[in-house]
Design an enzyme around this catalytic site. Sequence first.
Site, PDB file in Angstrom:
ATOM      1  N   TYR A  17       6.885 -12.609  34.698  1.00  0.00           N
ATOM      2  CA  TYR A  17       6.689 -12.664  36.158  1.00  0.00           C
ATOM      3  C   TYR A  17       6.386 -11.261  36.667  1.00  0.00           C
ATOM      4  CZ  TYR A  17       8.257 -17.398  35.766  1.00  0.00           C
ATOM      5  OH  TYR A  17       8.326 -18.710  35.398  1.00  0.00           O
ATOM      6  N   GLU A  52      -5.089  -8.913  35.686  1.00  0.00           N
ATOM      7  CA  GLU A  52      -3.930  -9.600  35.103  1.00  0.00           C
ATOM      8  C   GLU A  52      -3.922 -11.030  35.627  1.00  0.00           C
ATOM      9  OE1 GLU A  52      -0.242  -7.719  33.668  1.00  0.00           O
ATOM     10  OE2 GLU A  52       0.529  -8.532  35.538  1.00  0.00           O
ATOM     11  N   TYR A  86      -3.196 -15.292  34.652  1.00  0.00           N
ATOM     12  CA  TYR A  86      -2.354 -16.121  33.778  1.00  0.00           C
ATOM     13  C   TYR A  86      -2.559 -17.600  34.020  1.00  0.00           C
ATOM     14  CZ  TYR A  86       0.326 -15.052  38.084  1.00  0.00           C
ATOM     15  OH  TYR A  86       0.706 -14.834  39.384  1.00  0.00           O
TER      16      TYR A  86
HETATM   17  P1  FAD Z   1       6.472 -24.343  31.389  1.00  0.00           P
HETATM   18  O1  FAD Z   1       7.743 -25.050  31.072  1.00  0.00           O
HETATM   19  O2  FAD Z   1       6.093 -23.207  30.495  1.00  0.00           O
HETATM   20  O3  FAD Z   1       5.306 -25.394  31.483  1.00  0.00           O
HETATM   21  C1  FAD Z   1       3.967 -24.939  31.689  1.00  0.00           C
HETATM   22  C2  FAD Z   1       3.182 -26.037  32.402  1.00  0.00           C
HETATM   23  O4  FAD Z   1       3.102 -27.177  31.585  1.00  0.00           O
HETATM   24  C3  FAD Z   1       3.832 -26.479  33.710  1.00  0.00           C
HETATM   25  O5  FAD Z   1       2.833 -26.613  34.673  1.00  0.00           O
HETATM   26  C4  FAD Z   1       4.467 -27.828  33.359  1.00  0.00           C
HETATM   27  O6  FAD Z   1       4.531 -28.681  34.502  1.00  0.00           O
HETATM   28  C5  FAD Z   1       3.522 -28.333  32.317  1.00  0.00           C
HETATM   29  N1  FAD Z   1       4.159 -29.270  31.348  1.00  0.00           N
HETATM   30  C6  FAD Z   1       5.424 -29.240  30.880  1.00  0.00           C
HETATM   31  N2  FAD Z   1       5.631 -30.259  30.005  1.00  0.00           N
HETATM   32  C7  FAD Z   1       4.461 -30.940  29.906  1.00  0.00           C
HETATM   33  C8  FAD Z   1       4.018 -32.058  29.163  1.00  0.00           C
HETATM   34  N3  FAD Z   1       4.833 -32.716  28.317  1.00  0.00           N
HETATM   35  N4  FAD Z   1       2.748 -32.467  29.336  1.00  0.00           N
HETATM   36  C9  FAD Z   1       1.906 -31.815  30.157  1.00  0.00           C
HETATM   37  N5  FAD Z   1       2.259 -30.744  30.887  1.00  0.00           N
HETATM   38  C10 FAD Z   1       3.531 -30.311  30.762  1.00  0.00           C
HETATM   39  N6  FAD Z   1       4.053 -17.085  37.685  1.00  0.00           N
HETATM   40  C11 FAD Z   1       4.492 -16.998  38.956  1.00  0.00           C
HETATM   41  O7  FAD Z   1       4.856 -18.002  39.568  1.00  0.00           O
HETATM   42  N7  FAD Z   1       4.572 -15.778  39.578  1.00  0.00           N
HETATM   43  C12 FAD Z   1       4.202 -14.615  38.984  1.00  0.00           C
HETATM   44  O8  FAD Z   1       4.267 -13.539  39.590  1.00  0.00           O
HETATM   45  C13 FAD Z   1       3.739 -14.695  37.631  1.00  0.00           C
HETATM   46  N8  FAD Z   1       3.361 -13.588  36.975  1.00  0.00           N
HETATM   47  C14 FAD Z   1       2.884 -13.668  35.695  1.00  0.00           C
HETATM   48  C15 FAD Z   1       2.474 -12.492  35.049  1.00  0.00           C
HETATM   49  C16 FAD Z   1       1.970 -12.569  33.766  1.00  0.00           C
HETATM   50  C17 FAD Z   1       1.518 -11.270  33.094  1.00  0.00           C
HETATM   51  C18 FAD Z   1       1.891 -13.819  33.111  1.00  0.00           C
HETATM   52  C19 FAD Z   1       1.334 -13.907  31.705  1.00  0.00           C
HETATM   53  C20 FAD Z   1       2.310 -14.972  33.731  1.00  0.00           C
HETATM   54  C21 FAD Z   1       2.824 -14.918  35.037  1.00  0.00           C
HETATM   55  N9  FAD Z   1       3.251 -16.076  35.702  1.00  0.00           N
HETATM   56  C22 FAD Z   1       3.698 -15.979  36.999  1.00  0.00           C
HETATM   57  C23 FAD Z   1       3.285 -17.400  35.040  1.00  0.00           C
HETATM   58  C24 FAD Z   1       4.686 -17.630  34.421  1.00  0.00           C
HETATM   59  O9  FAD Z   1       4.876 -16.751  33.334  1.00  0.00           O
HETATM   60  C25 FAD Z   1       4.887 -19.049  33.877  1.00  0.00           C
HETATM   61  O10 FAD Z   1       3.842 -19.337  32.982  1.00  0.00           O
HETATM   62  C26 FAD Z   1       4.925 -20.131  34.956  1.00  0.00           C
HETATM   63  O11 FAD Z   1       5.972 -19.901  35.864  1.00  0.00           O
HETATM   64  C27 FAD Z   1       5.178 -21.511  34.296  1.00  0.00           C
HETATM   65  O12 FAD Z   1       6.322 -21.419  33.509  1.00  0.00           O
HETATM   66  P2  FAD Z   1       7.383 -22.612  33.452  1.00  0.00           P
HETATM   67  O13 FAD Z   1       8.433 -22.256  32.447  1.00  0.00           O
HETATM   68  O14 FAD Z   1       7.844 -22.990  34.800  1.00  0.00           O
HETATM   69  O15 FAD Z   1       6.508 -23.806  32.904  1.00  0.00           O
END
Ligand code: FAD
Length: 377
Positions: free
Chosen positions: A154, A375, A377
Amino acid sequence: MAQLAASQVAVTVPVGSDLSTRRSVFKTHSISFHDKSWAPSLSLDLKTKNAWLRNRHIICQSVQQASVPKVNVSPLNLEDAKEPPLNIHKPKEPYTATIVSVERIVGPKAPGETCHIVIDHGGNVPYWEGQSYGIIPPGENPKKPGSPHNVRLYSIASTRYGDTFDGKTASFCVRRAVYYDPETGKEDPSKNGVCSNFLCNSKPGDKVRVTGPSGKIMLLPEDNPNATHIMIATGTGIAPYRGYLRRMFMESVPTFKFNGLAWLFLGVANSDSLLYDDEFKKYLKDYPDNFRYDLALSREQKSKSGGKMYVQDKIEEYSDEIFKMLDTGAHIYFCGLKGMMPGIQETLKKVADQRGENWEEKLSQLKKNKQWHVEVY
Ligand code: FAD
């Protein structure tokens, strides 16, 4: 302008708050979810605060203007370092921080939810503006039973001093990842994003495992305080820029006296989805020569060609100015969803063609000069 020195805050009072001559145009709107964390009184003790309020009243009477507070921060050792801190806490040894606050910062008509989250790292995970933290959500990684979840990154949305101005907190702008079944259109909570939901559901006092800080691409170059910085964001991509802008316009940092131009382009769905708009509007009012703010509201505005207004359409609108700025050394930053880049690249190429320039060559020069920061994502 009149200035008042208080023991911990410097207060500047501007004359002339007429925004009608502002170069950037956007719709007015009202959002009831405000981030007031910038209020300078946060860093004041009660005695100083009362004296400041009394003095402010006198100044306001004499010049009939609102105050422009800059918060004096006590420089952290981080100001002297030549290199940013990197990976102080690795995934095997994360730091356990504490949630300070979680606030929904979008209005009721925003599609989806975005939260501003402040965590207390006690000064143990120092960072520079533009870096990211990793978060390890609680629970087991379903793909590796017995192991923790993978780290999610994040972008940090505060300056190194944090929203508390003491160097002990970091803030994030997190969008809750929600899954809708493409066939039924219904939400399926079992497939919601793990980490974003953990963060947005957390409560003050909850513990959160953090790694990092990481990232060097989005660091704010401070060697030239008169430089131009063109910042392009979609949604939560605003996070690093909030940090930059607080450093430029909100905090009085002895080692960085910004007097250049910061130009922010933000793309979101509608006015209810605007992020940190109050802060940005305040900079517009207080620093009209140093800050520009342009919005692309895809569901409310139309582009020149009559389609939805995306951030690349705004870039196109100002392309002559942007290209000239790049030619004279401006930095350009892109942050947000990956999907934003193809449309933007296409627009920049189109503009370069119209100007008789070779975009590929220009891009490689910008990268070589370290003016190009991406950057997504
Ligand atoms: P995850 O659990 O990783 O799931 C990813 C996606 O897959 C979700 O949309 C989920 O609904 C979907 N999913 C889950 N299970 C299934 C399934 N069985 N079938 C289909 N789809 C499914 N995010 C921000 O909000 N703010 C930031 O400032 C930010 N900065 C970032 C900076 C960098 C450098 C990077 C690389 C990423 C950044 N992100 C940011 C993104 C963040 O890291 C996460 O990827 C994001 O919050 C999603 O993570 P999660 O664990 O909630 O979802």
